[in-house]
Design a protein around this motif. Structure first.
Motif, PDB file in Angstrom:
ATOM      1  N   ASP A   1       0.819  -1.220   0.000  1.00 51.94           N
ATOM      2  CA  ASP A   1       0.000   0.000   0.000  1.00 51.94           C
ATOM      3  C   ASP A   1       0.850   1.266   0.000  1.00 51.94           C
ATOM      4  N   GLY A   2       2.157   1.130   0.042  1.00 52.52           N
ATOM      5  CA  GLY A   2       3.046   2.289  -0.033  1.00 52.52           C
ATOM      6  C   GLY A   2       3.098   3.125   1.230  1.00 52.52           C
ATOM      7  N   LYS A   3       2.466   2.663   2.314  1.00 55.68           N
ATOM      8  CA  LYS A   3       2.404   3.469   3.530  1.00 55.68           C
ATOM      9  C   LYS A   3       3.592   3.237   4.467  1.00 55.68           C
ATOM     10  N   GLY A   4       4.398   2.232   4.187  1.00 54.02           N
ATOM     11  CA  GLY A   4       5.535   1.937   5.050  1.00 54.02           C
ATOM     12  C   GLY A   4       6.502   1.019   4.349  1.00 54.02           C
ATOM     13  N   PHE A   5       7.405   0.455   5.109  1.00 55.60           N
ATOM     14  CA  PHE A   5       8.388  -0.455   4.528  1.00 55.60           C
ATOM     15  C   PHE A   5       8.863  -1.447   5.580  1.00 55.60           C
ATOM     16  N   VAL A   6       9.392  -2.558   5.095  1.00 60.82           N
ATOM     17  CA  VAL A   6       9.975  -3.579   5.950  1.00 60.82           C
ATOM     18  C   VAL A   6      11.474  -3.596   5.695  1.00 60.82           C
ATOM     19  N   PHE A   7      12.247  -3.969   6.699  1.00 61.03           N
ATOM     20  CA  PHE A   7      13.695  -3.926   6.548  1.00 61.03           C
ATOM     21  C   PHE A   7      14.357  -4.831   7.578  1.00 61.03           C
ATOM     22  N   THR A   8      15.668  -5.022   7.422  1.00 62.26           N
ATOM     23  CA  THR A   8      16.456  -5.749   8.406  1.00 62.26           C
ATOM     24  C   THR A   8      17.094  -4.754   9.366  1.00 62.26           C
ATOM     25  N   TYR A   9      16.970  -5.047  10.638  1.00 60.22           N
ATOM     26  CA  TYR A   9      17.514  -4.177  11.674  1.00 60.22           C
ATOM     27  C   TYR A   9      18.532  -4.970  12.476  1.00 60.22           C
ATOM     28  N   ARG A  10      19.754  -4.468  12.557  1.00 58.38           N
ATOM     29  CA  ARG A  10      20.810  -5.159  13.296  1.00 58.38           C
ATOM     30  C   ARG A  10      21.163  -4.384  14.556  1.00 58.38           C
ATOM     31  N   ASN A  11      21.138  -5.084  15.672  1.00 56.69           N
ATOM     32  CA  ASN A  11      21.488  -4.446  16.936  1.00 56.69           C
ATOM     33  C   ASN A  11      22.008  -5.520  17.891  1.00 56.69           C
ATOM     34  N   GLY A  12      23.124  -5.251  18.569  1.00 52.78           N
ATOM     35  CA  GLY A  12      23.673  -6.201  19.524  1.00 52.78           C
ATOM     36  C   GLY A  12      24.093  -7.518  18.894  1.00 52.78           C
TER      37      GLY A  12
END
Length: 420
Positions: free
Chosen positions: A330-341
């Motif tokens: 729907d173009g309202k957001g996005f998914v992604f990879t998040y790296r932490n720790g």
């Protein structure tokens, strides 16, 4: 209700069927599961594939439905349904299979509201014998949409790379991991497969020419062509939503930069500049913007710019690193990879609220992509030291793990809706 017949058309892929399939494990469930029963269809016992079993498995995998055992009851027509026998069930699916000429068959099914005692859907889906799973997935799509108001994605396909004993296979399968077909086999790595908007072609990266090069391959004819083979690395292809452009990442002029070209490789045009690494482009559904990963701020973060190039705006500011962005349908957001720790998570972010939501528990989780209805996210994960595929619902409540019988499974991408 008048029954309308749909005919299943499936892209003819010039490929070889794979022997292995994916095993599926489901974790979690929606807050409220709709109790449904799928009665075995009349005549399906003569078929190599149980239509009702595939439909039931599709619905169960969503975590939104509780499949009730028909307990031996076997109505196949509305007049045969005794609603008083289905206490606690909200929807009943019944049907029958009718053989036709030329190795074709028609599967007639009805979805009944057992509370209001009315028919919700009455359809007939026709196809060839070899398309039994496609027919079942299409029926599950219609049931899912009628009961949830959201289009089903059981008829869609996924692509991924299987690595086993130094061999690489590019594989397309049904969304449940079955019906695998090998698109390409190579002794060299294959990476970053990307579906064309109509699902007829794949762009991907192959090292068969001695370095990373971008290819485009037809799933109809099997014909493939080199799109980008410049000195250095050619990587990360992404289709524009109208299929007229590819975004690619090249190092031919120094660091990794994003370029646009036509799907045949002509009309190359550079979009990003500077010394930073700019990579992993992804078009917005309206084709107006590109998300991409860049280290221009000192660490890998996600940026957005016009698809014509120009200024870029940073979108992720959490600690750690963020990369591999892909727009929601729907173009309202996005998914992604998040790296932490030291752990990799799958997360989403809303453009308007700028709120980040972590969907997974973390580990080795990469390369997420949305299902075309926006309700599920497919990503690469691992278990017991092997690469597997996983999905998570867009609210993070339902998870699936799909592991191959052999090899590491990597680089997944969920395909588009197909015209049927």
């Amino acid at each position: 209700m008048i029954m309308r017949t749909l005919t299943i058309f499936v892209l003819l892929m010039v490929v070889a069927p794979a022997k292995a399939a994916l095993n599926i494990e489901i974790i979690g469930a929606g807050e409220r599961q709709i109790p449904v029963v799928v009665v075995p269809f009349a005549g399906e016992e003569k078929l190599p594939v149980s239509i009702s079993s595939v439909v039931s498995a599709d619905l169960a995998r969503t975590g939104l439905f509780r499949l009730v055992d028909p307990a031996g009851k076997a109505p196949h027509q509305p007049a045969e349904v005794n609603y008083s026998e289905w206490s606690g069930v909200e929807a009943i699916t019944i049907g029958n299979v009718v053989a036709q000429a030329n190795n074709r068959l028609e599967v007639q099914f009805r979805l009944l509201d057992s509370v209001k005692q009315v028919e919700l859907v009455g359809q007939a889906v026709a196809g060839k014998d070899a398309q039994l799973r496609n027919i079942a997935h299409r029926i599950a799509d219609m049931i899912y949409e009628k009961l949830t108001g959201v289009p089903g994605v059981f008829s869609t396909r996924i692509v991924y790379v299987n690595r086993h004993k130094g061999k690489f296979k590019l594989i397309v399968s049904d969304s449940d991991g079955l019906g695998e077909q090998v698109i390409l086999q190579s002794d060299e790595p294959i990476m970053s497969p990307a579906w064309s908007p109509d699902g007829s072609h794949l762009a991907y990266v192959s090292f068969e020419l001695g370095h990373a090069s971008v290819f485009v391959q037809s799933l109809v004819t099997g014909q493939r062509m080199v799109v980008a083979n410049f000195p250095g690395s050619n990587s990360a292809p992404a289709w524009s939503p109208d299929g007229t452009q590819l975004a690619v990442v090249l190092t031919r002029d120094g660091s990794s930069q994003i370029y646009l070209c036509k799907p045949d490789g002509s009309g190359l045009r550079r979009l990003t500049h500077g010394d930073a690494i700019n990579t992993e482009p992804n078009f917005s559904p309206d084709g107006q913007y590109l998300l991409f990963t860049s280290d221009r701020g000192g660490s890998a973060q996600i940026y957005r710019m016009s698809a014509e190039g120009g200024a870029a705006h940073r979108l992720t500011f959490e600690g750690g690193q963020s990369f591999s962005p892909r727009h929601s349908p729907d173009g309202k957001g996005f998914v992604f990879t998040y790296r932490n720790g030291g752990r990799f998570y799958i997360a989403t972010e809303d453009f308007e609220t700028k709120q980040m939501q972590v969907l997974t528990d973390g580990g080795w989780e990469k390369r997420p992509s949305f299902a075309p209805n926006g309700k599920l996210v497919l990503f690469a994960s691992d278990a017991l030291g092997r690469g597997i595929l996983s999905t998570v619902s867009s609210d993070g409540k339902v998870k699936q793990r799909m592991s191959a019988q052999t090899g590491d499974v990597r680089e997944p991408m969920w395909g588009p809706f197909l015209n049927q």
